[in-house]
Design a protein around this motif. Sequence first.
Motif, mmCIF file in Angstrom:
data_model
loop_
_atom_site.group_PDB
_atom_site.id
_atom_site.type_symbol
_atom_site.label_atom_id
_atom_site.label_comp_id
_atom_site.label_asym_id
_atom_site.label_seq_id
_atom_site.Cartn_x
_atom_site.Cartn_y
_atom_site.Cartn_z
ATOM 1 N N GLN A 81 0.946 -1.011 0.187
ATOM 2 C CA GLN A 81 0.096 0.123 -0.076
ATOM 3 C C GLN A 81 0.788 1.290 -0.046
ATOM 4 N N VAL A 82 0.386 2.191 -0.724
ATOM 5 C CA VAL A 82 1.154 3.472 -0.813
ATOM 6 C C VAL A 82 0.011 4.550 -0.607
ATOM 7 N N GLN A 83 0.484 5.503 0.276
ATOM 8 C CA GLN A 83 -0.155 6.743 0.425
ATOM 9 C C GLN A 83 0.562 7.991 -0.147
ATOM 10 N N LEU A 84 -0.070 8.827 -0.846
ATOM 11 C CA LEU A 84 0.622 10.006 -1.523
ATOM 12 C C LEU A 84 -0.048 11.071 -1.039
ATOM 13 N N SER A 91 5.068 18.728 -5.207
ATOM 14 C CA SER A 91 5.913 17.627 -4.665
ATOM 15 C C SER A 91 4.774 16.617 -4.333
ATOM 16 N N CYS A 92 5.301 15.362 -4.322
ATOM 17 C CA CYS A 92 4.289 14.424 -3.789
ATOM 18 C C CYS A 92 5.207 13.477 -3.012
ATOM 19 N N ALA A 93 4.907 13.324 -1.830
ATOM 20 C CA ALA A 93 5.262 12.475 -0.847
ATOM 21 C C ALA A 93 4.837 11.211 -0.700
ATOM 22 N N ALA A 94 5.372 10.093 -0.831
ATOM 23 C CA ALA A 94 4.897 8.880 -0.569
ATOM 24 C C ALA A 94 5.306 8.319 0.626
ATOM 25 N N SER A 95 4.319 7.554 1.318
ATOM 26 C CA SER A 95 4.686 6.546 2.335
ATOM 27 C C SER A 95 4.550 5.223 2.384
ATOM 28 N N GLY A 96 5.051 4.505 3.117
ATOM 29 C CA GLY A 96 5.092 3.130 2.678
ATOM 30 C C GLY A 96 6.314 2.799 2.109
ATOM 31 N N ARG A 97 6.747 1.300 2.054
ATOM 32 C CA ARG A 97 7.924 0.913 1.303
ATOM 33 C C ARG A 97 7.781 0.665 -0.137
ATOM 34 N N ALA A 98 8.972 0.581 -0.564
ATOM 35 C CA ALA A 98 9.182 0.200 -1.865
ATOM 36 C C ALA A 98 8.599 1.061 -2.872
ATOM 37 N N VAL A 112 -6.871 21.174 -10.566
ATOM 38 C CA VAL A 112 -6.065 20.269 -9.360
ATOM 39 C C VAL A 112 -5.320 19.308 -9.762
ATOM 40 N N TYR A 113 -4.107 19.105 -9.381
ATOM 41 C CA TYR A 113 -3.114 18.453 -9.709
ATOM 42 C C TYR A 113 -2.719 16.926 -8.827
ATOM 43 N N TYR A 114 -2.764 15.998 -9.410
ATOM 44 C CA TYR A 114 -2.707 14.660 -8.523
ATOM 45 C C TYR A 114 -1.498 14.065 -9.185
ATOM 46 N N CYS A 115 -0.812 13.159 -8.035
ATOM 47 C CA CYS A 115 0.180 12.357 -8.411
ATOM 48 C C CYS A 115 -0.426 11.071 -8.166
ATOM 49 N N ASN A 120 -2.479 2.746 -9.638
ATOM 50 C CA ASN A 120 -3.039 1.851 -8.430
ATOM 51 C C ASN A 120 -3.397 2.804 -7.071
ATOM 52 N N TYR A 121 -2.569 3.940 -7.092
ATOM 53 C CA TYR A 121 -2.789 4.896 -5.964
ATOM 54 C C TYR A 121 -2.771 6.300 -6.582
ATOM 55 N N TRP A 122 -3.403 6.973 -5.748
ATOM 56 C CA TRP A 122 -3.808 8.343 -5.886
ATOM 57 C C TRP A 122 -3.696 9.228 -4.783
#
Length: 124
Positions: free
Chosen positions: A1-4, A21-28, A93-96, A112-114
Motif C-alpha cells: 500500500q502506498v499513500q501519496l 511535490s508528492c510524498a509517498a509513505s510506505g515501502r518500496a 487540481v493536480y494529482y500524483c 493503482n494509488y492516488w
Amino acid sequence: QVQLVESGGGLVQAGGSLRLSCAASGRAFSRYTMGWFRQAPGKERTFLATISQNGFTTYYADSVKGRFTISRDNAKNTVYLQMNSLEPEDTAVYYCAAGTSSFPPTLRSEYNYWGQGTQVTVSS
C-alpha cells in the motif's frame, strides 16, 4: 500500500513557476512508476507526465512538453513536478499517482494509488 500526499500548489501569475511535490509513505517507493495528472473544473482528469522507477526515463503529454519537468528522489520517497511558463489554462487540481504498469503509463487505469490533489490557480 502506498499513500501519496501532494503539496506546493497555490496561486501564481501567468508566466510564473511552481514546483509540486508528492510524498509517498510506505515501502518500496522505488518499485513504482510515478505520474502526474490534472483535472480542471468540469473536465476529465488528464495525463501530464510520468517517470520510471529509477528516474532515468520520462514521458510527457504534448500539452506540457518543454514547460513541465518530472523528477523523483527515491531516497526521499518524493516525486516532483516543476512547472514553468504557467498559463491560465493550467489552472486545475493536480494529482500524483503510483503504478506498476509497463512504461509509459498514460491512462488513469494504469495507476493503482492516488493522492488527494493540490490546487494550482494561474491568474492572467
